[in-house]
Enzyme design. Structure first.
Site, PDB file in Angstrom:
ATOM      1  N   THR A 185       0.773  -1.004   0.109  1.00 18.36           N
ATOM      2  CA  THR A 185      -0.031  -0.108   0.177  1.00 18.36           C
ATOM      3  C   THR A 185       0.932   0.978   0.177  1.00 18.36           C
ATOM      4  OG1 THR A 185      -1.961  -1.035   1.286  1.00 18.36           O
ATOM      5  CG2 THR A 185      -1.633   1.263   1.573  1.00 18.36           C
ATOM      6  N   ARG A 213     -12.472  -8.578  -3.167  1.00 20.58           N
ATOM      7  CA  ARG A 213     -11.896  -8.603  -1.853  1.00 20.58           C
ATOM      8  C   ARG A 213     -11.667  -7.018  -1.765  1.00 20.58           C
ATOM      9  NH1 ARG A 213      -6.867  -6.445   0.189  1.00 20.58           N
ATOM     10  NH2 ARG A 213      -6.510  -7.433   2.113  1.00 20.58           N
ATOM     11  N   VAL A 214     -11.967  -6.827  -0.356  1.00 20.48           N
ATOM     12  CA  VAL A 214     -11.767  -5.352   0.143  1.00 20.48           C
ATOM     13  C   VAL A 214     -10.813  -5.571   1.231  1.00 20.48           C
ATOM     14  CG1 VAL A 214     -12.742  -3.069   1.037  1.00 20.48           C
ATOM     15  CG2 VAL A 214     -13.665  -4.294  -1.221  1.00 20.48           C
ATOM     16  N   GLY A 215      -9.560  -4.594   1.533  1.00 22.96           N
ATOM     17  CA  GLY A 215      -8.882  -4.853   2.668  1.00 22.96           C
ATOM     18  C   GLY A 215      -9.189  -3.724   3.760  1.00 22.96           C
ATOM     19  N   ASP A 216      -8.170  -3.117   4.421  1.00 16.98           N
ATOM     20  CA  ASP A 216      -8.474  -2.282   5.283  1.00 16.98           C
ATOM     21  C   ASP A 216      -8.359  -0.760   4.846  1.00 16.98           C
ATOM     22  OD1 ASP A 216      -5.738  -2.978   4.583  1.00 16.98           O
ATOM     23  OD2 ASP A 216      -5.297  -1.040   5.813  1.00 16.98           O
ATOM     24  N   THR A 235      -0.068  -0.253   6.843  1.00 15.27           N
ATOM     25  CA  THR A 235      -0.003  -1.113   5.659  1.00 15.27           C
ATOM     26  C   THR A 235       0.130  -2.445   6.226  1.00 15.27           C
ATOM     27  OG1 THR A 235       1.526  -1.556   3.793  1.00 15.27           O
ATOM     28  CG2 THR A 235       2.694  -0.480   5.531  1.00 15.27           C
ATOM     29  N   GLY A 238      -4.402  -6.693   5.329  1.00 11.51           N
ATOM     30  CA  GLY A 238      -5.708  -5.929   5.554  1.00 11.51           C
ATOM     31  C   GLY A 238      -6.702  -6.416   6.441  1.00 11.51           C
TER      32      GLY A 238
HETATM   33  N1  ASP Z   1      -3.324  -3.156   3.606  1.00 15.54           N
HETATM   34  C1  ASP Z   1      -3.298  -3.587   2.256  1.00 15.54           C
HETATM   35  C2  ASP Z   1      -4.529  -4.396   2.023  1.00 15.54           C
HETATM   36  O1  ASP Z   1      -4.881  -5.319   2.665  1.00 15.54           O
HETATM   37  C3  ASP Z   1      -2.198  -4.021   1.538  1.00 15.54           C
HETATM   38  C4  ASP Z   1      -1.012  -3.600   1.824  1.00 15.54           C
HETATM   39  O2  ASP Z   1      -0.773  -2.744   2.858  1.00 15.54           O
HETATM   40  O3  ASP Z   1       0.002  -3.855   1.440  1.00 15.54           O
HETATM   41  O4  ASP Z   1      -5.217  -4.333   1.024  1.00 15.54           O
END
Ligand code: ASP
Length: 310
Positions: A185, A213-216, A235, A238
């Protein structure tokens, strides 16, 4: 107060390979503020630079999903003064998701997802753009080897994928057999001369991800948090970040008076070593940053993160 911008290039970013990118982004964000922009202008300008740098997994360098072609991105912005929050999730075919997230603030919503997010961007004039980079293609080649069982998984942020029968849940249009023939990220936090804080963040998601898929990153209080006492960007994996409401948790520590480098280290220690994590944070007491993918026990030298200050 002294204006400052912190940036990060993701939990797996390696300073020897990309520190210059994090520094350039921080300096660009600082310039945006010294030209009269707000903390939010500074944070967003910094993230745009990182999105445009194909070495980072966001914008142009975004990871390719398991089907080998779909790219879905998440981004969010948080203004610590007004409390405004805007986010997009699983957006496709735009160059700078963070700029679209910023425009969500103007709507009655906080989060717009999927096709709706892409169409929202088009109505605002964001051009069609397929983020295509050699870095993402090389990362996907590695993902493919992992999925085929040819090499062990050293790219995903957690070992959860090794325990999950993902073949049974394959949800892409392209068939699994056609396909079987990586994460990060970028983020920025800023404080302007008036002492206002803001944060912005953008990602292509984790390397091994289903469609949708959706992360944080777009989830409130998870990927970023900004308020009157500071700003935080995280980062890492997520799913793990979400369950700890990580950005808000670090912000609360800052608000309680914890020195930022200490708050960053405390946050990273919440996670087992197998889960990749990085954090940057600023408050009136200073700034801090670092990640757990590396050998520096203080975490500081384990991630590409930049600082620019007057
Ligand atoms: N936090 C991000 C996610 O899970 C990925 C990342 O930080 O590399 O989408």
């Amino acid at each position: 107060m002294t204006p400052i911008v912190l940036t990060h290039g993701g939990a797996t970013s390696v300073p020897a390979q990309s520190q210059d990118g994090a520094d350039l982004a921080a300096n660009t964000g600082l310039t945006a503020m010294t030209k009269g922009g707000s903390a939010l202008d500074g944070a967003v300008a910094a993230v745009v630079v990182l999105e445009d740098d194909p070495r980072f997994n966001a914008g142009t360098g975004s990871s390719i999903r398991m089907d080998g072609k779909t790219i879905q991105m998440d981004a969010s912005v948080h203004d610590g003064v007004t409390g405004d929050y805007g986010a997009v999730a699983a957006i496709e075919r735009v160059k700078n998701p963070v700029l679209v997230a910023r425009r969500v603030i103007e709507t009655p919503h906080v989060l717009i997802v999927g096709e709706g997010a892409t169409r929202f961007a088009r109505t605002l004039g964001f051009a069609d753009y397929y983020p295509d980079s050699n870095t993402a293609r090389a990362r996907f080649a590695q993902v493919r080897r992992v999925l085929k069982g040819k090499v062990s998984d050293t790219i995903s942020y957690s070992t959860a994928w090794q325990r999950y029968d993902w073949k049974k849940s394959w949800n892409f249009e392209t068939g699994l057999n056609e396909v079987l023939g990586a994460p990060d990220t970028v983020g920025a936090v800023a404080r302007d001369a008036e002492g206002r804080y803001a944060a912005a963040i953008s990602t292509g998601g984790t390397s091994i991800s289903f469609l949708g898929r959706v992360g944080d990153v777009p989830m409130y209080g998870c990927g970023i948090y900004a308020g009157p006492d500071g700003a935080v960007a995280t980062t890492g994996n997520g799913e793990d970040i979400i369950k700890k409401l990580l950005a808000k948790r670090v912000y609360d520590a800052l608000a309680a008076g914890t020195e930022p480098q200490q708050a960053v280290a405390d946050a990273i220690r919440l996670f087992p070593r197998e889960v990749g994590i990085g954090v940057i944070a600023i408050s009136a007491k200073g700034h801090g940053g670092g990640g757990n993918r590396g050998s520096d026990p203080s975490f500081r030298a384990n991630m590409s993160w930049g600082v620019a200050s007057e």
